[in-house]
Design a protein around this motif. Structure first.
Motif, PDB file in Angstrom:
ATOM      1  N   ILE A 285     -15.992 -19.069-117.135  1.00 43.80           N
ATOM      2  CA  ILE A 285     -14.583 -19.519-116.457  1.00 43.80           C
ATOM      3  C   ILE A 285     -13.861 -18.621-115.873  1.00 43.80           C
ATOM      4  O   ILE A 285     -13.419 -18.422-114.964  1.00 43.80           O
ATOM      5  CB  ILE A 285     -13.665 -20.375-117.403  1.00 43.80           C
ATOM      6  CG1 ILE A 285     -14.652 -21.782-117.711  1.00 43.80           C
ATOM      7  CG2 ILE A 285     -12.386 -20.728-116.857  1.00 43.80           C
ATOM      8  CD1 ILE A 285     -14.109 -22.501-118.620  1.00 43.80           C
ATOM      9  N   ASN A 289     -12.690 -17.343-112.356  1.00 45.54           N
ATOM     10  CA  ASN A 289     -11.304 -17.237-111.901  1.00 45.54           C
ATOM     11  C   ASN A 289     -11.210 -15.570-111.393  1.00 45.54           C
ATOM     12  O   ASN A 289     -10.523 -15.737-110.070  1.00 45.54           O
ATOM     13  CB  ASN A 289     -10.591 -17.147-113.148  1.00 45.54           C
ATOM     14  CG  ASN A 289      -9.393 -17.851-112.830  1.00 45.54           C
ATOM     15  OD1 ASN A 289      -8.780 -18.004-111.778  1.00 45.54           O
ATOM     16  ND2 ASN A 289      -8.731 -18.348-114.038  1.00 45.54           N
ATOM     17  N   GLU A 424     -14.595 -24.236-112.893  1.00 49.33           N
ATOM     18  CA  GLU A 424     -13.915 -23.917-113.881  1.00 49.33           C
ATOM     19  C   GLU A 424     -13.382 -25.040-114.669  1.00 49.33           C
ATOM     20  O   GLU A 424     -13.370 -25.252-116.057  1.00 49.33           O
ATOM     21  CB  GLU A 424     -12.767 -22.996-113.405  1.00 49.33           C
ATOM     22  CG  GLU A 424     -13.176 -21.667-113.328  1.00 49.33           C
ATOM     23  CD  GLU A 424     -11.757 -20.974-112.530  1.00 49.33           C
ATOM     24  OE1 GLU A 424     -10.839 -20.844-113.264  1.00 49.33           O
ATOM     25  OE2 GLU A 424     -11.805 -20.436-111.504  1.00 49.33           O
ATOM     26  N   VAL A 425     -13.065 -26.015-114.010  1.00 47.47           N
ATOM     27  CA  VAL A 425     -12.459 -27.341-114.429  1.00 47.47           C
ATOM     28  C   VAL A 425     -13.453 -28.051-115.268  1.00 47.47           C
ATOM     29  O   VAL A 425     -13.403 -28.645-116.538  1.00 47.47           O
ATOM     30  CB  VAL A 425     -11.799 -28.289-113.322  1.00 47.47           C
ATOM     31  CG1 VAL A 425     -11.417 -29.697-114.036  1.00 47.47           C
ATOM     32  CG2 VAL A 425     -10.606 -27.683-112.968  1.00 47.47           C
ATOM     33  N   ALA A 428     -14.060 -26.532-118.645  1.00 55.82           N
ATOM     34  CA  ALA A 428     -13.049 -26.513-119.419  1.00 55.82           C
ATOM     35  C   ALA A 428     -12.781 -28.032-119.995  1.00 55.82           C
ATOM     36  O   ALA A 428     -12.808 -28.137-121.038  1.00 55.82           O
ATOM     37  CB  ALA A 428     -11.698 -26.394-118.509  1.00 55.82           C
ATOM     38  N   ALA A 702      -8.625 -22.307-116.414  1.00 55.60           N
ATOM     39  CA  ALA A 702      -8.642 -23.162-115.122  1.00 55.60           C
ATOM     40  C   ALA A 702      -7.342 -23.459-114.397  1.00 55.60           C
ATOM     41  O   ALA A 702      -7.581 -23.584-113.187  1.00 55.60           O
ATOM     42  CB  ALA A 702      -9.579 -24.666-115.933  1.00 55.60           C
TER      43      ALA A 702
END
Length: 813
Positions: A285, A289, A424-425, A428, A702
Motif C-alpha cells: 500500500i 501511494n 490501496e483501498v 486496506a 489509503a
C-alpha cells in the motif's frame, strides 16, 4: 548525464519539492519501519538458528495426529515412550525433559524467594551441545526416582546468589524444602526453551507423571544418520507405546521427528506468518501511494522530460533518472524507517512480553540492518519502476503541445493513479476485516459471563513442590492453619484454597462412570480441582443442587465430589447427577453437589481460549500423598480471599500470615480476577492489537493516497469547473462532480477488498471464537466506515472549488 549527475539532480529535486518529498519519506519510513519491527520477530523465531552447535541436527519427538481432515503434532510424551526411545533408538542421542519452567522455593540467609526451575533428564545439556561452565551435568544415577538431590545453576543465578564464586560447585542450597548439592553452572550464553534460574533432575518414570503425555523428548542425530533414517526408527519404536494409549479408531497417530526449532515455534508460527503477510500488504500500500505521488510529480514535469528527450536524451536515461530519484527517497525513508523500526521493536517487546518467550531474541542487529536495506531497495523498485516506465514512454510531441496550453493530464496517467489508489483501498479493506474479526473475537472473550462474582477477590499463589509438604496431612495442616489466620484478618469476608483458579488452565485427568444408565468401563477426560470448604462461597459460585463440602469431608470419611453443570451436560445428561459415583484413580467418589460453570482455559477439547470446561471438585483433605506430590510439581495452589475491606490492607495481611506460618514458603504472586482474565487472553490481545495497528496504518495510507489523488484531480479540473459554473452549473453540482470519482474509486476498492477478504479470512479461522470467519457485522461495518472516510477524503479537496471565480476563468480564456 552520468549516474553521479543523476544522484546530484535527485538531491536537488528532494530539496526543491520538499513537501511532496517529505510525504514520500514519511510513508516509506512507516512502511519500512513496520516491516523491520515484524521482521525482528520472524528472525527471532523462524529464521535465526537455535543457539546450539549444529542446530540443524537437533530434533523433537512428537506424536502426529490425523483425524477428520485435520492434523497436528503434540510434543507431549509418556514415560513409556521415552524409555523406548532411550533404549531402542540407536540413531539418536536423546534426552527427556519437562517443557517450561515451574516456580519453586529457594531459601538463603533465613529468607525465601520464588525461583524458576526446569526439570531435565540426564544428557539434556549434552544433547544440546552445551557443557557446563563449571562442574558437570546430571548422571543416570541422579536422574532416577529416589536419586540424590542435585542442581545445576544458570549463570545469572550463580552471579546473583554466589557472586560468581567458583567454589559454589559442591556447596549446598536449600531448594524445595531440602538441601540440594550444586554440581554445575551453565555458561552465560546458554538458553533453554524457557527462562530458568536452575535445573533439577526430572527423574522420569512410567507411572504418575509419566503415565500421561507430560514429558518432552529432544534428540540429536548421530553422525552419518539421515533424517529419514532417524524418523523411520522413531516411528517403529513409538508404535508400541501409542498402541497402548487406545486412541479412537478414526484417529491416525504415529511418532515422528521434527526439527527442534519447528517444535519450539509451532504455537506461534502461524500467527506470526499472518502478521508478516499483513505488514507486507502495508508495504505494498505504501509503495502504491509513493508510486502515485511520483506519477503526479512526473506528470507535472512532463514538459521538462519531453524537452530532455527532444534534445537527445534517451528513454533509458530518463527512466534511470527517475529510478535514481526513487532510490534516493527510499534510502532516506529507509534511514527514517530504522528509527521507526526501533520504536516499533520496543513496542512489540512490551506487547509480546507476556505472550511469547522470544522477546530477548528480538533485537536491532546487523541482520536487521541488512533486512532494512533490502526493504528500502525493494520499496524503491516497487514505487519507482512504474512511474519511470510511464514517464520514459512519454509522447514528446503531445507533451510539448499540452505543456503550452492549460490542458489536463492524459487519461492513461489518470487511470493509472486511480488503479493504484483503488488497489490501496482494497488491501486496506482486507486488513481491516481481518483486524475486525480478531477484535470481535477478543470482545466476545472479554464479555463471557465469568460464572462467579469477580469483585473484591484476591488470590495468592505459592509453591508446594516442597519436601516438607509431601503428604496430604502436612498440606492440609498448612491450609487449616493459614485459613484460620486469614479469616481472622480485618476486612476478610471468606477465604479458601484451590489448586487452580478460574481463567487458568486446570489439571485434566481421566475418570469412569461407575453406576447409572451411562455406566461403562470407558475412560473419559475432565478437569480436576481440589478445594477447601468455602471455595465456592469465596468466589460466589452458585450451588445448583446438593450440598457444599464440609469440614467433616476428611481423609476418614466417604470420598465425595462436586461437579459443574458442564460436566453434567457432557457426561451425565441421561440421569440425575446427585448420588452417582465416579472412579478417579485411586478412589470411587459420590457426587454430592452440582455447581455453576466458570470460565477456564482448557488443555483439551475444543473449548477455545476460554470456556466452560467439565470439572470435578474434590475436598483437599481427601487427596492422596502421591497425588499432591505429582500435581504440586505442575500447579502452585492459591489462597483465595474475598475482601470486604481495602484490598491493599488485606494483601499485606495475607503476606504477613504466610510469613508467620512458614517463613520459607513465599507468596509467588498476588492477582486479582481481572488480572487472571487479562493474562488468559494475552495471546489473543497481542494478535488483535498487532493486526489492528497494521490495519490502521493501511487505512491511513489509503486515505492519504485517495486525498492526494483527489487534490490533484481538482487542481487539474479547475479550468473545466470554472467554465461549467460560468455557463450556469451550480456550485453544489460542481463539488459533487469533483468528489464523486473518489467515492466511486473507494467503492470499487471496497468491493474488491471484500472479495479478497472472503477468500482469505479462512487463514484466521483457528484464531476466531464466538464469531464466524464471514461475520456479517464485520463485513458490513468495515466497508461502511471506510466509505465514509473515503467520502471525506474526496469532499475536502472538492470544497476548494467554492473559491473559484467563474469570471476570472473566462477572462483567462
Amino acid at each position: 548525464m552520468t549516474l553521479w549527475q543523476d544522484f546530484r539532480y535527485a538531491l536537488r529535486l528532494l530539496r526543491r519539492s520538499a513537501s511532496v518529498s517529505a510525504i514520500i519519506v514519511v510513508t516509506l519510513a512507516l512502511c519500512i519501519g513496520a516491516n523491520t519491527a515484524i521482521f525482528s520477530v520472524i528472525d527471532a523465531t523462524l529464521l535465526r538458528p537455535l543457539p546450539y552447535p549444529e542446530p540443524e541436527r537437533l530434533a523433537s519427538v512428537v506424536t502426529h495426529f490425523r483425524a477428520h481432515g485435520a492434523e497436528g503434532d503434540n510434543a507431549g510424551q509418556t514415560g513409556a515412550l521415552w524409555e523406548l526411545v532411550r533404549d531402542h533408538a540407536p540413531f539418536l542421542d536423546a534426552a527427556v525433559y519437562s517443557g517450561g519452567a515451574d516456580g519453586v522455593n529457594f531459601a538463603s540467609g533465613g529468607t525465601a524467594q520464588y525461583v524458576q526451575q526446569q526439570r531435565v533428564g540426564a544428557g539434556f545439556f549434552r544433547v544440546l551441545g552445551a557443557a557446563p561452565l563449571i562442574g558437570r551435568e546430571f548422571t543416570r544415577e541422579e536422574d532416577r526416582p529416589g536419586g540424590p538431590a542435585v542442581v545445576v545453576l544458570s549463570h545469572h543465578f550463580w552471579k546473583r546468589v554466589f557472586h560468581a564464586d567458583v567454589t559454589a560447585v559442591g556447596r549446598s542450597i536449600m531448594l524445595r524444602g531440602e538441601p540440594y548439592s550444586v554440581i554445575g553452572v551453565m555458561p552465560e550464553s546458554f538458553r533453554s526453551d524457557t527462562a530458568a534460574d536452575l535445573w533439577t533432575p526430572l527423574r522420569p518414570s512410567k507411572s504418575g507423571e509419566g503415565g500421561g503425555q507430560n514429558y518432552e523428548v529432544i534428540a540429536r542425530l548421530k553422525p552419518g544418520v539421515t533424517w529419514a533414517q532417524a524418523d523411520g526408527q522413531i516411528e517403529a519404536v513409538g508404535g508400541g507405546a501409542l498402541a497402548e494409549m487406545h486412541f479412537s479408531k478414526d484417529v491416525s497417530v504415529r511418532s515422528r521427528l521434527v526439527s527442534l526449532q519447528q517444535s519450539e515455534t509451532a504455537g506461534v508460527r502461524r500467527p506470526i506468518l499472518i502478521a508478516w503477510a499483513a505488514v507486507g500488504l502495508v508495504l505494498l500500500i505504501g509503495c502504491a501511494n509513493v508510486a502515485s505521488l511520483l506519477l503526479a510529480r512526473a506528470d507535472a514535469r512532463s514538459r521538462e522530460i519531453a524537452t530532455r528527450m527532444a534534445l537527445g536524451g534517451g528513454r533509458w536515461a530518463v527512466a534511470r533518472q527517475l529510478l535514481v530519484e526513487s532510490l534516493v527517497l527510499a534510502v532516506v525513508g529507509g534511514a527514517a524507517g530504522l528509527l521507526v523500526g526501533f520504536a516499533g521493536l520496543r513496542a512489540l517487546q512490551a506487547l509480546a512480553a507476556d505472550s511469547f518467550a522470544i522477546t530477548e531474541a528480538m533485537r536491532l542487529d546487523g541482520r536487521l540492518l541488512v533486512a532494512t536495506a533490502c526493504l528500502a531497495l525493494l520499496a524503491s523498485f516497487l514505487a519507482g519502476v512504474f512511474p519511470a516506465l510511464e514517464a520514459s514512454g512519454l509522447d514528446i510531441r503531445a507533451a510539448l503541445t499540452e505543456a503550452g496550453t492549460r490542458g489536463v493530464a492524459g487519461a492513461r496517467k489518470r487511470w493509472t493513479r486511480r488503479m493504484l489508489v483503488s488497489g490501496e483501498v482494497a488491501l486496506a479493506v482486507l486488513l481491516l476485516i481481518g483486524a475486525g474479526l480478531l477484535i470481535r473475537t477478543l470482545t466476545h472473550l472479554y464479555r463471557l459471563r465469568p460464572g462467579f462474582d469477580p469483585a473484591n477477590v484476591i488470590t495468592a499463589s505459592f509453591s508446594l513442590e516442597d519436601a516438607r509438604y509431601s503428604t496430604t496431612r502436612k498440606v492440609n495442616q498448612l491450609f487449616d492453619g493459614g485459613l484460620a489466620r486469614i479469616r481472622a484478618l480485618p476486612g476478610v469476608e471468606s477465604a479458601a484454597v484451590g489448586l487452580t483458579l478460574p481463567y487458568e488452565r486446570g489439571l485434566n485427568t481421566g475418570f469412569r462412570r461407575v453406576d447409572g444408565p451411562e455406566a461403562s468401563g470407558e475412560d473419559f477426560i475432565t478437569d480436576f480441582n481440589y478445594v477447601t470448604p468455602d471455595y465456592f462461597r469465596a468466589f460466589r459460585i452458585p450451588l445448583l443442587r446438593g450440598r457444599d463440602f464440609r469440614a467433616s469431608d476428611g481423609a476418614t470419611s466417604a470420598p465425595v465430589a462436586i461437579v459443574n453443570s458442564a460436566f453434567v451436560k457432557k457426561y451425565l445428561s441421561q440421569q440425575e447427577a446427585l448420588g452417582r459415583h465416579l472412579f478417579t484413580d485411586p478412589e470411587t467418589r459420590e457426587i454430592v453437589g452440582v455447581v455453576g460453570d466458570v470460565q477456564e482455559t482448557a488443555g483439551w477439547g475444543d473449548f477455545g481460549p476460554l470456556g466452560t470446561v467439565p470439572m470435578i471438585y474434590v475436598p483437599a483433605a481427601q487427596t492422596s500423598d502421591g497425588f499432591v506430590q505429582m500435581v504440586h510439581t505442575w500447579f502452585p495452589p492459591h489462597w483465595v480471599v474475598r475482601a470486604a475491606g481495602p484490598p491493599a490492607i488485606v494483601t499485606r495481611g495475607i503476606k504477613h500470615v504466610a510469613e508467620t506460618i512458614d517463613p520459607l514458603l513465599p507468596i509467588s504472586a498476588f492477582h486479582t480476577i481481572q488480572e487472571l482474565r487479562s493474562r488468559s487472553l494475552r495471546e489473543q490481545r497481542f494478535h488483535a492489537t498487532l493486526l489492528a495497528t497494521l490495519a490502521g496504518l493501511a487505512l491511513l495510507l489509503a486515505v492519504i493516497g485517495l486525498y492526494g489523488l483527489m487534490s490533484q484531480s481538482v487542481m487539474e479540473r479547475r479550468r473545466e469547473m470554472g467554465i461549467r459554473m460560468a455557463l450556469g452549473s451550480s456550485l453544489s453540482r460542481a463539488i459533487r462532480d469533483a468528489a464523486l470519482p473518489g467515492v466511486l474509486l473507494a467503492l470499487t476498492g471496497v468491493a474488491a477488498g471484500c472479495v479478497l477478504a472472503g477468500l482469505s479470512v479462512r487463514v484466521l479461522e483457528d484464531q476466531l471464537w464466538g464469531v464466524t470467519a464471514r461475520d456479517p457485522l464485520t463485513f458490513v461495518s468495515v466497508p461502511l466506515i471506510l466509505l465514509f472516510v473515503a467520502a471525506l477524503a474526496s469532499l475536502i479537496p472538492a470544497l476548494r472549488i467554492a473559491k473559484l471565480n467563474p469570471a476570472d476563468t473566462l477572462r483567462d480564456e
